[in-house]
Design an enzyme around this catalytic site. Structure first.
Site, PDB file in Angstrom:
ATOM      1  N   LYS A  22      -8.476   5.494   2.424  1.00 19.86           N
ATOM      2  CA  LYS A  22      -8.217   4.584   1.295  1.00 19.86           C
ATOM      3  C   LYS A  22      -9.014   3.290   1.448  1.00 19.86           C
ATOM      4  CE  LYS A  22      -4.383   1.876   1.339  1.00 19.86           C
ATOM      5  NZ  LYS A  22      -4.729   0.455   1.123  1.00 19.86           N
ATOM      6  N   ASN A  23      -8.977   2.711   2.645  1.00 17.00           N
ATOM      7  CA  ASN A  23      -9.588   1.383   2.814  1.00 17.00           C
ATOM      8  C   ASN A  23     -11.112   1.421   2.848  1.00 17.00           C
ATOM      9  OD1 ASN A  23      -7.097   0.264   2.747  1.00 17.00           O
ATOM     10  ND2 ASN A  23      -7.009  -0.302   4.912  1.00 17.00           N
ATOM     11  N   ARG A  93      -4.000  -5.911  -4.067  1.00 12.06           N
ATOM     12  CA  ARG A  93      -4.772  -7.076  -3.670  1.00 12.06           C
ATOM     13  C   ARG A  93      -6.255  -6.750  -3.489  1.00 12.06           C
ATOM     14  NH1 ARG A  93      -2.646 -11.205  -1.478  1.00 12.06           N
ATOM     15  NH2 ARG A  93      -4.478 -11.323  -0.172  1.00 12.06           N
ATOM     16  N   CYS A 117       2.350 -11.420  -0.637  1.00 13.01           N
ATOM     17  CA  CYS A 117       2.879 -10.063  -0.663  1.00 13.01           C
ATOM     18  C   CYS A 117       3.874  -9.922   0.461  1.00 13.01           C
ATOM     19  CB  CYS A 117       1.772  -9.023  -0.565  1.00 13.01           C
ATOM     20  SG  CYS A 117       1.055  -8.897   1.049  1.00 13.01           S
ATOM     21  N   ARG A 122      -1.370 -14.028   2.783  1.00 13.43           N
ATOM     22  CA  ARG A 122      -2.654 -13.354   2.548  1.00 13.43           C
ATOM     23  C   ARG A 122      -3.602 -14.074   1.585  1.00 13.43           C
ATOM     24  NH1 ARG A 122      -1.738  -6.912   2.314  1.00 13.43           N
ATOM     25  NH2 ARG A 122      -3.892  -6.856   2.990  1.00 13.43           N
ATOM     26  N   ASP A 306      -2.093  -1.840  10.875  1.00 14.99           N
ATOM     27  CA  ASP A 306      -1.599  -0.801   9.971  1.00 14.99           C
ATOM     28  C   ASP A 306      -0.906   0.353  10.705  1.00 14.99           C
ATOM     29  OD1 ASP A 306      -2.447  -2.215   7.798  1.00 14.99           O
ATOM     30  OD2 ASP A 306      -4.183  -0.964   7.349  1.00 14.99           O
ATOM     31  N   VAL A 328      -1.831 -10.105  13.418  1.00 14.77           N
ATOM     32  CA  VAL A 328      -2.730 -10.169  12.258  1.00 14.77           C
ATOM     33  C   VAL A 328      -2.019 -10.740  11.028  1.00 14.77           C
ATOM     34  CG1 VAL A 328      -4.230  -8.837  10.728  1.00 14.77           C
ATOM     35  CG2 VAL A 328      -4.116  -8.262  13.158  1.00 14.77           C
ATOM     36  N   ARG A 398       0.829   4.706  -2.585  1.00 19.02           N
ATOM     37  CA  ARG A 398      -0.378   3.883  -2.601  1.00 19.02           C
ATOM     38  C   ARG A 398      -1.334   4.309  -1.489  1.00 19.02           C
ATOM     39  NH1 ARG A 398       0.609  -1.902  -1.570  1.00 19.02           N
ATOM     40  NH2 ARG A 398      -1.640  -1.690  -1.523  1.00 19.02           N
TER      41      ARG A 398
HETATM   42  C1  UD1 Z   1      -7.397  -5.097   5.200  1.00 21.86           C
HETATM   43  C2  UD1 Z   1      -6.790  -3.752   4.928  1.00 21.86           C
HETATM   44  C3  UD1 Z   1      -5.332  -3.716   5.383  1.00 21.86           C
HETATM   45  C4  UD1 Z   1      -5.233  -4.154   6.849  1.00 21.86           C
HETATM   46  C5  UD1 Z   1      -5.956  -5.473   7.082  1.00 21.86           C
HETATM   47  C6  UD1 Z   1      -6.028  -5.844   8.548  1.00 21.86           C
HETATM   48  C7  UD1 Z   1      -8.021  -3.012   2.976  1.00 21.86           C
HETATM   49  C8  UD1 Z   1      -8.013  -2.722   1.521  1.00 21.86           C
HETATM   50  N1  UD1 Z   1      -6.886  -3.482   3.496  1.00 21.86           N
HETATM   51  O1  UD1 Z   1      -6.674  -6.054   4.433  1.00 21.86           O
HETATM   52  O2  UD1 Z   1      -4.854  -2.382   5.230  1.00 21.86           O
HETATM   53  O3  UD1 Z   1      -3.872  -4.308   7.188  1.00 21.86           O
HETATM   54  O4  UD1 Z   1      -7.304  -5.402   6.593  1.00 21.86           O
HETATM   55  O5  UD1 Z   1      -6.624  -4.827   9.284  1.00 21.86           O
HETATM   56  O6  UD1 Z   1      -9.005  -2.787   3.662  1.00 21.86           O
HETATM   57  N2  UD1 Z   1      -7.046 -14.238   5.851  1.00 21.86           N
HETATM   58  C9  UD1 Z   1      -7.163 -15.571   5.516  1.00 21.86           C
HETATM   59  N3  UD1 Z   1      -8.076 -15.923   4.552  1.00 21.86           N
HETATM   60  C10 UD1 Z   1      -8.865 -15.013   3.928  1.00 21.86           C
HETATM   61  C11 UD1 Z   1      -8.754 -13.656   4.281  1.00 21.86           C
HETATM   62  C12 UD1 Z   1      -7.841 -13.298   5.248  1.00 21.86           C
HETATM   63  O7  UD1 Z   1      -6.455 -16.428   6.056  1.00 21.86           O
HETATM   64  O8  UD1 Z   1      -9.668 -15.402   3.056  1.00 21.86           O
HETATM   65  C13 UD1 Z   1      -6.066 -13.806   6.897  1.00 21.86           C
HETATM   66  C14 UD1 Z   1      -4.973 -12.897   6.345  1.00 21.86           C
HETATM   67  O9  UD1 Z   1      -3.908 -13.630   5.763  1.00 21.86           O
HETATM   68  C15 UD1 Z   1      -4.553 -12.138   7.592  1.00 21.86           C
HETATM   69  C16 UD1 Z   1      -5.871 -12.003   8.367  1.00 21.86           C
HETATM   70  O10 UD1 Z   1      -6.739 -12.996   7.830  1.00 21.86           O
HETATM   71  O11 UD1 Z   1      -3.634 -12.888   8.335  1.00 21.86           O
HETATM   72  C17 UD1 Z   1      -6.544 -10.657   8.259  1.00 21.86           C
HETATM   73  O12 UD1 Z   1      -6.552 -10.245   6.911  1.00 21.86           O
HETATM   74  P1  UD1 Z   1      -7.706  -9.346   6.279  1.00 21.86           P
HETATM   75  O13 UD1 Z   1      -8.489  -8.683   7.348  1.00 21.86           O
HETATM   76  O14 UD1 Z   1      -8.436 -10.149   5.264  1.00 21.86           O
HETATM   77  O15 UD1 Z   1      -6.849  -8.249   5.524  1.00 21.86           O
HETATM   78  P2  UD1 Z   1      -7.279  -7.512   4.200  1.00 21.86           P
HETATM   79  O16 UD1 Z   1      -8.757  -7.429   4.146  1.00 21.86           O
HETATM   80  O17 UD1 Z   1      -6.536  -8.093   3.034  1.00 21.86           O
END
Ligand code: UD1
Length: 419
Positions: A22-23, A93, A117, A122, A306, A328, A398
């Site tokens: 999915k990701n 998201r 969420c 996030r 995850d 995370v 999902r």
């Molecule tokens: C992706 C995955 C999700 C997985 C996560 C961590 C997809 C669609 N989803 O989510 O399944 O759980 O990686 O492996 O690929 N953060 C900030 N600012 C930002 C972006 C992120 O502070 O602009 C923080 C987030 O709140 C979190 C951390 O960084 O605490 C990591 O998040 P991130 O790697 O961005 O997760 P996603 O990409 O949303």
């Protein structure tokens, strides 16, 4: 809305086929916005988040064709809108992934800001900071990111935090920027590499994907391509934990063992016998109860957040005490309250969950709260005494393709009913 009813106690046995990731499929679908010609994507999992992304692209005017094997062809030449509405972004998201491609190819994008969420706030500040550094004009107005740019320019970016979709958004934006972009402290997840490989097959110039420094040299245009999505390592890990918890013996096909090193190491530590081939993994417990393991989640190649909820469920029925630290996301222990209702002994202190394994869990009506938390409740149901009902399983849909069919094929007593 459906729910799952699981009669616990069956040991899982047999073979199943793992679906596409999915990701990886979500950013690759967003990447179709970058191509001049049609892009055909294979091994796409049939999931709710995929349908939502297709709806999003369809609303923008893209032409999508799906065959019976879930090969999706996307043609972005018919685009008429550059808009991702709140109604879709709030349910998924990852819709934010259209921002980079829209901006770099068409010079404009209006994308709803995702809200908080269940697993934390996030934010997407790092996506926005990176695009601003590349020359985009960004404002937030009425809950929407309103972005415009002439041609983005290549820059040297140092990411404050490792972000998966942030790295993906900026990598896609950089493919059509003028000059060279370097993303430092980039996410190294296999799904980032899969996206990079797809972009390379469209003509992008990308080096270093899978390391913490990705270098992208912008090109003038990208072409259509055909691409197969890599297997889902989180789905793989979830079924491995299901086998370990039930004391079963399962072979997972169409997967990639090298993407799960941290997970396989923890399963070994829990007492599982694991054998692997190029594209399969077999797990057996030799009739043993699993031993509790301690885990600290971190970005790839560390232990994936995850898979945290599933291992929390395993620890609940394992021998001994396990300490699980979630580093995370800030609020990713929603499943613990539900597991406690089944008799699990878990104490949460800040971002740590300490479990003391019990001999058995008891069935209870349960409520799914987010995708991976829901999976952990299904796993708990597989080993609980009695019939467990898991409600609000749209979260599971999902991210897990036909979960009840796959588990039934392995001998679980599980069915879906309307709630
Ligand atoms: C992706 C995955 C999700 C997985 C996560 C961590 C997809 C669609 N989803 O989510 O399944 O759980 O990686 O492996 O690929 N953060 C900030 N600012 C930002 C972006 C992120 O502070 O602009 C923080 C987030 O709140 C979190 C951390 O960084 O605490 C990591 O998040 P991130 O790697 O961005 O997760 P996603 O990409 O949303």
């Amino acid at each position: 809305m459906d729910k799952l009813i699981i009669q616990g106690g069956a040991k899982l046995h047999g073979d199943i086929r793992i679906s596409g990731a999915k990701n990886a499929a979500l950013p690759i679908l967003a990447a179709t916005l970058l191509a001049d010609g049609p892009v055909t994507i294979g091994n796409v999992p049939h999931l709710h988040d995929i349908t939502t992304t297709m709806e999003l692209l369809g609303q923008m005017g893209l032409e999508l064709t799906v065959d019976e094997k879930m090969n999706i062809e996307v043609d972005a030449s018919t685009i008429r809108e550059f808009f991702a509405p709140y109604e879709l972004v709030r349910t998924m998201r990852a819709s934010i992934l259209v921002l980079g491609p829209l901006l770099t190819r068409f010079g404009r994008a209006d994308v709803s800001l995702p809200g908080g969420c269940a697993i934390g706030s996030r934010p997407v500040n790092l996506h926005l900071q990176g695009l601003a550094a590349m020359g985009a004009d960004l404002t937030v107005d009425g809950g929407y990111i309103r972005a415009s740019a002439k041609r983005l320019k290549g820059v040297d970016l140092v990411m404050d935090l490792v972000t998966v979709t942030g790295t993906e958004n900026l990598m896609m934006a950089a493919t059509l920027a003028k000059g060279v972009t370097v993303i430092r402290n980039a996410a190294r997840e296999p799904e980032v590499v899969d996206l990079a490989n797809c972009l390379i097959s469209m003509g992008a110039r990308i080096e270093g994907a899978g390391t913490d420094t990705v270098r992208i040299e912008g090109v003038d245009s990208l072409s259509g391509t055909t691409y197969e999505i890599l297997p889902d390592r989180i789905e793989t890990g979830t079924y491995l934990v299901a086998a370990a918890m039930t004391g079963g013996n399962v072979r997972l096909k169409n997967t990639r063992p090298e993407l799960l090193e941290a997970v396989l190491a923890k399963l070994n530590e829990a007492g599982a016998a694991i054998t692997t081939g190029e594209n399969w993994i077999e797990i057996g417990m030799n009739g043993q109860r699993p031993r509790a393991v301690s885990i600290h989640t971190s970005p790839y190649p560390g232990f994936p957040t995850d898979m945290q909820a599933q291992f929390t469920a395993l620890n609940c029925i394992a021998e001994g005490t396990g300490v699980i630290t979630e580093s995370v996301f800030e609020n990713r222990f929603m499943h613990v309250l539900e597991l406690q209702r089944m008799g699990a002994q878990v104490k949460v202190e800040g971002n740590t969950a300490i479990t003391t394994g019990v001999d058995y869990l008891k069935s209870a009506p349960l409520m799914a709260t987010d995708l991976r938390a829901s999976a952990s409740l299904v796993l708990a149901g597989l080993v609980a005494r009695g019939a467990t009902e898991v409600d609000r399983i749209y979260h599971i849909d999902r991210g897990y393709e036909t979960i009840e069919e796959k588990l039934s094929n392995l001998g679980a007593h599980i069915r879906r009913v309307p709630s």
